[in-house]
Design a protein around this motif. Structure first.
Motif, PDB file in Angstrom:
ATOM      1  N   TYR A 162       5.922  -2.122  -1.289  1.00  0.00           N
ATOM      2  CA  TYR A 162       4.523  -2.376  -0.459  1.00  0.00           C
ATOM      3  C   TYR A 162       3.849  -3.393  -0.703  1.00  0.00           C
ATOM      4  N   TYR A 163       3.187  -3.539  -1.711  1.00  0.00           N
ATOM      5  CA  TYR A 163       2.846  -4.338  -2.676  1.00  0.00           C
ATOM      6  C   TYR A 163       3.428  -6.097  -2.271  1.00  0.00           C
ATOM      7  N   HIS A 164       4.512  -6.409  -2.134  1.00  0.00           N
ATOM      8  CA  HIS A 164       5.634  -7.516  -2.191  1.00  0.00           C
ATOM      9  C   HIS A 164       5.624  -8.053  -1.451  1.00  0.00           C
ATOM     10  N   PHE A 165       6.013  -6.699   0.580  1.00  0.00           N
ATOM     11  CA  PHE A 165       5.955  -7.849   1.243  1.00  0.00           C
ATOM     12  C   PHE A 165       4.739  -7.835   1.989  1.00  0.00           C
ATOM     13  N   LYS A 166       3.611  -7.445   1.129  1.00  0.00           N
ATOM     14  CA  LYS A 166       2.468  -7.221   1.239  1.00  0.00           C
ATOM     15  C   LYS A 166       1.384  -9.163   1.196  1.00  0.00           C
ATOM     16  N   ALA A 167       2.090  -9.179   0.239  1.00  0.00           N
ATOM     17  CA  ALA A 167       1.894 -10.426  -0.161  1.00  0.00           C
ATOM     18  C   ALA A 167       2.892 -11.227   0.262  1.00  0.00           C
TER      19      ALA A 167
END
Length: 192
Positions: free
Chosen positions: A173-178
């Motif tokens: 989730y955080y990877h794709f958010k960034a």
């Protein structure tokens, strides 16, 4: 009369040029404000990583009390977490140096493209190389070496696997958010 029309046309052209310049300045400010808000999405991934690493490092001494994990595994985990925090700092450093209010768009686009590439390389190459052996070692160390007598080690692995899946989902989730925030900045610059 022709001279007056030419003079009027010149004045109207100057007014139009001034209006276009003002509109371009407003558009430029809006784009820069949007890029700055997208940067906060990128920074939230960095903060989340640092918080997770800090919590894990703070909780590590509990292992010396519970003996749930072996000393070698605990030390290796701490080193892995420190490596991940340093890598996160390194990948985010060029983005942190950007000043979205003054840097030219070509520089911003280049930094965002490099950030996105490094983040994807981390996900597809580094993460599996770190996590697969670490999870395997965790299962062995926790379930096989330290399982209470009479307890099937496979049952002891289930919480570890569930934790890995949940942690992996949060990480993705955080990877794709960034990455999506970086791509949005690149797309907005290309549209300008």
């Amino acid at each position: 009369m022709e001279e007056m029309n030419f003079e009027e046309m010149r004045n109207q052209f100057a007014i139009l040029k001034d209006q276009l310049k003002k509109q371009e300045i407003v558009s430029d400010h809006l784009l820069r404000a949007t890029m700055k808000s997208k940067k906060s999405s990128i920074n939230s991934t960095k903060r989340s990583c640092y918080i997770a690493v800090a919590i894990a490092l703070i909780l590590t001494p509990l292992n010396f009390y519970t003996h749930a994990w072996g000393l070698a595994f605990s030390i290796a985990t701490c080193l892995m977490l420190i490596f991940c925090a340093v890598a996160t700092y390194y990948i985010h450093k060029p983005v942190d140096k950007l000043n979205f209010l003054t840097d030219d768009f070509a520089t911003v686009a280049r930094v965002m493209a490099k950030f996105k590439k490094q983040y994807n390389q981390w996900l597809y190459y580094v993460s599996p190389a770190i996590l697969v052996p670490w999870i395997t070692w965790a299962c062995y160390d926790f379930a096989w070496k330290h399982a209470p007598e009479g307890v099937n080690p496979i049952w002891m692995c289930i919480p570890l696997i569930v934790g890995a899946v949940v942690g992996g989902a949060i990480g993705l989730y955080y990877h794709f958010k960034a990455v999506n925030a970086a791509q949005d900045i690149i797309d907005e610059i290309e549209e300008k």
